[in-house]
Scaffold this motif. Structure first.
Motif, PDB file in Angstrom:
ATOM      1  N   TYR A 118      29.028  -5.677  -9.572  1.00 14.76           N
ATOM      2  CA  TYR A 118      30.454  -6.580 -10.319  1.00 14.76           C
ATOM      3  C   TYR A 118      31.392  -7.252  -9.291  1.00 14.76           C
ATOM      4  O   TYR A 118      31.720  -8.393  -9.684  1.00 14.76           O
ATOM      5  CB  TYR A 118      31.246  -5.184 -10.771  1.00 14.76           C
ATOM      6  CG  TYR A 118      32.154  -5.494 -11.784  1.00 14.76           C
ATOM      7  CD1 TYR A 118      31.880  -5.511 -13.032  1.00 14.76           C
ATOM      8  CD2 TYR A 118      33.736  -5.546 -11.426  1.00 14.76           C
ATOM      9  CE1 TYR A 118      32.992  -5.771 -14.091  1.00 14.76           C
ATOM     10  CE2 TYR A 118      34.580  -6.038 -12.367  1.00 14.76           C
ATOM     11  CZ  TYR A 118      34.111  -6.037 -13.570  1.00 14.76           C
ATOM     12  OH  TYR A 118      35.277  -6.062 -14.601  1.00 14.76           O
ATOM     13  N   ALA A 119      31.503  -6.760  -8.377  1.00 15.89           N
ATOM     14  CA  ALA A 119      32.363  -7.666  -7.203  1.00 15.89           C
ATOM     15  C   ALA A 119      31.833  -8.920  -6.753  1.00 15.89           C
ATOM     16  O   ALA A 119      32.564  -9.868  -6.701  1.00 15.89           O
ATOM     17  CB  ALA A 119      32.489  -6.809  -5.996  1.00 15.89           C
ATOM     18  N   ARG A 120      30.497  -9.049  -6.779  1.00 10.89           N
ATOM     19  CA  ARG A 120      29.951 -10.380  -6.748  1.00 10.89           C
ATOM     20  C   ARG A 120      30.253 -11.470  -7.732  1.00 10.89           C
ATOM     21  O   ARG A 120      30.170 -12.798  -7.370  1.00 10.89           O
ATOM     22  CB  ARG A 120      28.360 -10.272  -6.427  1.00 10.89           C
ATOM     23  CG  ARG A 120      28.041  -9.455  -5.133  1.00 10.89           C
ATOM     24  CD  ARG A 120      26.841  -9.794  -4.652  1.00 10.89           C
ATOM     25  NE  ARG A 120      26.365 -11.259  -4.185  1.00 10.89           N
ATOM     26  CZ  ARG A 120      25.206 -11.521  -3.992  1.00 10.89           C
ATOM     27  NH1 ARG A 120      24.384 -10.489  -4.019  1.00 10.89           N
ATOM     28  NH2 ARG A 120      24.825 -12.505  -3.818  1.00 10.89           N
ATOM     29  N   CYS A 121      30.574 -11.001  -8.949  1.00 12.28           N
ATOM     30  CA  CYS A 121      30.759 -11.974 -10.239  1.00 12.28           C
ATOM     31  C   CYS A 121      32.450 -12.456  -9.735  1.00 12.28           C
ATOM     32  O   CYS A 121      32.558 -13.539 -10.308  1.00 12.28           O
ATOM     33  CB  CYS A 121      30.858 -10.967 -11.324  1.00 12.28           C
ATOM     34  SG  CYS A 121      29.207 -10.564 -11.795  1.00 12.28           S
ATOM     35  N   PHE A 145      23.300 -21.861 -13.987  1.00 13.22           N
ATOM     36  CA  PHE A 145      23.430 -20.900 -15.114  1.00 13.22           C
ATOM     37  C   PHE A 145      24.587 -20.461 -15.563  1.00 13.22           C
ATOM     38  O   PHE A 145      24.733 -20.490 -16.770  1.00 13.22           O
ATOM     39  CB  PHE A 145      22.406 -19.733 -14.668  1.00 13.22           C
ATOM     40  CG  PHE A 145      22.578 -18.475 -15.536  1.00 13.22           C
ATOM     41  CD1 PHE A 145      21.326 -18.701 -16.479  1.00 13.22           C
ATOM     42  CD2 PHE A 145      23.362 -17.617 -15.607  1.00 13.22           C
ATOM     43  CE1 PHE A 145      21.186 -17.713 -17.567  1.00 13.22           C
ATOM     44  CE2 PHE A 145      23.127 -16.695 -16.659  1.00 13.22           C
ATOM     45  CZ  PHE A 145      22.246 -16.870 -17.621  1.00 13.22           C
ATOM     46  N   LEU A 146      25.674 -20.478 -14.973  1.00 10.80           N
ATOM     47  CA  LEU A 146      27.028 -19.967 -15.303  1.00 10.80           C
ATOM     48  C   LEU A 146      27.494 -21.006 -16.183  1.00 10.80           C
ATOM     49  O   LEU A 146      28.019 -20.808 -17.085  1.00 10.80           O
ATOM     50  CB  LEU A 146      27.712 -19.444 -14.214  1.00 10.80           C
ATOM     51  CG  LEU A 146      27.336 -18.201 -13.521  1.00 10.80           C
ATOM     52  CD1 LEU A 146      28.090 -17.851 -12.041  1.00 10.80           C
ATOM     53  CD2 LEU A 146      27.607 -17.176 -14.518  1.00 10.80           C
ATOM     54  N   LEU A 170      20.913 -12.645 -11.098  1.00 14.97           N
ATOM     55  CA  LEU A 170      21.518 -13.844 -10.814  1.00 14.97           C
ATOM     56  C   LEU A 170      21.742 -13.813  -9.302  1.00 14.97           C
ATOM     57  O   LEU A 170      21.724 -14.958  -8.676  1.00 14.97           O
ATOM     58  CB  LEU A 170      22.764 -13.992 -11.615  1.00 14.97           C
ATOM     59  CG  LEU A 170      23.335 -15.474 -11.514  1.00 14.97           C
ATOM     60  CD1 LEU A 170      22.725 -16.555 -12.293  1.00 14.97           C
ATOM     61  CD2 LEU A 170      24.734 -15.571 -12.130  1.00 14.97           C
ATOM     62  N   PHE A 171      21.972 -12.770  -8.859  1.00 11.62           N
ATOM     63  CA  PHE A 171      22.240 -12.456  -7.432  1.00 11.62           C
ATOM     64  C   PHE A 171      20.851 -12.227  -6.401  1.00 11.62           C
ATOM     65  O   PHE A 171      20.803 -12.616  -5.424  1.00 11.62           O
ATOM     66  CB  PHE A 171      23.424 -11.761  -6.914  1.00 11.62           C
ATOM     67  CG  PHE A 171      24.576 -11.946  -7.806  1.00 11.62           C
ATOM     68  CD1 PHE A 171      25.239 -13.021  -7.474  1.00 11.62           C
ATOM     69  CD2 PHE A 171      25.033 -11.143  -8.833  1.00 11.62           C
ATOM     70  CE1 PHE A 171      26.526 -13.388  -8.086  1.00 11.62           C
ATOM     71  CE2 PHE A 171      25.999 -11.541  -9.715  1.00 11.62           C
ATOM     72  CZ  PHE A 171      26.736 -12.674  -9.095  1.00 11.62           C
TER      73      PHE A 171
END
Length: 123
Positions: free
Chosen positions: A75-78, A48-49, A35-36
Motif C-alpha cells: 500500500y505504501a509504495r502506491c 500502466f498507471l 506492478l512493483f
C-alpha cells in the motif's frame, strides 16, 4: 532484470476494444502489487498507471469504473505515484482478512453453483 520473458507484460496483454463495450464498464485489477514486483523500471509502472487513469478519466463520455486490489504490505509504495495517491485518498475501502467461515463460503459456494463438490479437506 526486467519482466520475465516467458509471460506477457500485463499492460501489453490488456487491450480495450471500445466498439465492443457498453456505456457502463467495470475493470477489476487484482494483485496490483505485481506492478512493483514484475516491473524493474519506473517508466513501465507509470505507463500502466497512465493507461489505467485514462480509462476512468472523468471527462470521458463513458469512463470505466476501476477497482484495484493490493496487498497491505504494498500500500505504501502506491503513495509514490500521484494518480494512485489521490485515488486512494478519496476512494479507499480497507478490507481485512476473511474469517474462517467467510473463507469456506468463498470456496464452496461457487463450486456448488458449478455443480462441484469441494473436497472435505477444505477449511
Amino acid at each position: 532484470m526486467g519482466y520475465p520473458h516467458d509471460r506477457p507484460r500485463p499492460h501489453n496483454s490488456f487491450r480495450v476494444r471500445r466498439d465492443r463495450l457498453d456505456r457502463s464498464r467495470l475493470l477489476i485489477v487484482d494483485q496490483l502489487e505485481e506492478l512493483f514486483t514484475a516491473y524493474e523500471f519506473d517508466r513501465e509502472r507509470m505507463e500502466f498507471l497512465v493507461a489505467l487513469e485514462s480509462l476512468c478519466a472523468a471527462g470521458q463520455a463513458d469512463p470505466t469504473n476501476v477497482v484495484i486490489a493490493i496487498q497491505a504490505d504494498f500500500y505504501a509504495r502506491c503513495l509514490d505515484y500521484p494518480v494512485v495517491l489521490s485515488t486512494l485518498a478519496e476512494h479507499s475501502y480497507l478490507l481485512g482478512p476473511m474469517s474462517r467461515d467467510e473463507l469456506t463460503r468463498a470456496m464452496t459456494r461457487p463450486a456448488g453453483l458449478a455443480g462441484c463438490t469441494p473436497a472435505e479437506s477444505l477449511p
